[in-house]
Design an enzyme around this catalytic site. Structure first.
Site, PDB file in Angstrom:
ATOM      1  CG  ASN A 109     -14.560 -20.011 -28.147  1.00 22.43           C
ATOM      2  OD1 ASN A 109     -13.890 -20.226 -27.074  1.00 22.43           O
ATOM      3  ND2 ASN A 109     -15.886 -20.300 -28.060  1.00 22.43           N
ATOM      4  CG  ASP A 147     -20.423 -21.778 -30.034  1.00 13.21           C
ATOM      5  OD1 ASP A 147     -19.421 -21.069 -29.690  1.00 13.21           O
ATOM      6  OD2 ASP A 147     -21.330 -22.161 -29.229  1.00 13.21           O
TER       7      ASP A 147
END
Length: 317
Positions: A109, A147
């Site tokens: 990502n 994240d």
């Protein structure tokens, strides 16, 4: 040269990062190809761009669906496209733990901050409010912890006087479009990179008791301090084009059986005799737990009893 890695890109919006990945994939020597663009938004601009570029698409709205059901549909589309990796590029859905687990180590990502600073939303405003000198972008592996997966690459962007979250975001986009293709290409090339493969063996070999590394016959070699060698890493040795672990085995019968069962992975290393086996590391699907087990077994085959006894005692705890 290995085949190009097959990448599915998941998007929810216009797809500028998807476009950057796609066009980079068409440059000479590219390490990957985009085989699918999939979205949870049927009206996502990225889908129209992908279709215009001749890339397969899949779209399924998540509205009215349970998360696990929608994840399963996206997973099925990626697998039908025979994707090796998934790249999230503005995919605005939190993926469930089953999906993340199934693609562990194979899903990347991009995030608009210099991770681990500012996970989550409003990253540019937070960087400006904190008085940071730089914002930027990070590419990371996807884990259940949002994240917070391993950061594979970062690009810094200076925060200029008078910057707003919007003006900073525009400049960070330029950095994202350069960073993501490079990091993705580097990552999918890892399983074929001799230096990276040696580093993986080294990490595991040197974790064994009293291990040391030397250079022998032009190859990284691992042995017990002031003792026998238990492993080599062969890199295009005598021009054979292979990167392989050479480990101890029981003898000719086991060597022959391994080669018969999987002749692409196992081979008889030249000049090493019947007590050694070559195990290819550069096929793109190395099971590193298996390599760790091979190293441990090979170490035990040459270690003095006082060391194996200590290791056996430690294994009891």
């Amino acid at each position: 040269m290995p085949d190009k890695a097959r990448v599915a890109v998941l998007v929810s919006g216009t797809g500028t990062n998807m476009a950057a990945l796609l066009y980079a994939s068409r440059l000479p020597g590219a390490a990957y190809e985009i085989v699918l663009v999939a979205s949870n938004d049927l009206a996502a601009g990225a889908l129209a761009l992908a279709e215009a570029e001749g890339v397969a698409t899949f779209a399924l709205s998540h509205k009215g669906m349970k998360r696990a059901e929608h994840d399963a549909a996206m997973d099925a589309a990626a697998r039908e496209a025979k994707a090796d990796y998934i790249a999230l590029a503005g995919y605005m859905r939190v993926l469930g733990p089953a999906f993340v687990a199934d693609w562990q180590g194979r899903m990347l990502n991009i995030h608009p901050s210099l991770l681990p600073r500012y996970p989550g939303l409003d990253t540019h405003a937070r960087a400006i409010a904190a008085g940071d000198g730089h914002g930027g972008a990070s590419v990371h592996l996807v884990t259940d912890d949002l994240d917070m997966g391993e950061v594979l690459g970062r690009a810094e962007v200076a925060i200029a006087p008078g910057d707003t979250a919007e003006t900073l975001a525009e400049r960070v986009k330029f950095a994202e479009h350069q960073l993501y293709p490079r990091v993705l290409a580097d990552y999918v090339s890892r399983p074929f990179d001799p230096d990276w493969l040696v580093a993986q063996v080294r990490e595991r070999a040197m974790a064994l008791p009293h291990a040391e590394e030397t250079l022998s016959h032009g190859m990284p070699c691992f042995g017990i301090e002031k003792g026998k060698k238990f492993a080599w890493v062969s890199m295009d040795h005598h021009g054979d084009g292979k990167t392989a672990l050479l480990a101890k085995i029981d003898g000719a019968d086991e060597q022959a059986q391994l080669i018969e069962n999987d002749p692409e992975r196992y081979y008889r290393p030249a000049y090493f005799g019947d007590g050694w086996i070559g195990i290819r590391l550069d096929l793109g699907d190395t099971d590193w737990q298996s390599i760790e087990d091979w190293l441990s077994r090979s170490w035990r085959a040459v270690a003095p009893k006082k060391l194996t006894g200590l290791m056996d005692a430690a294994d009891q705890f």
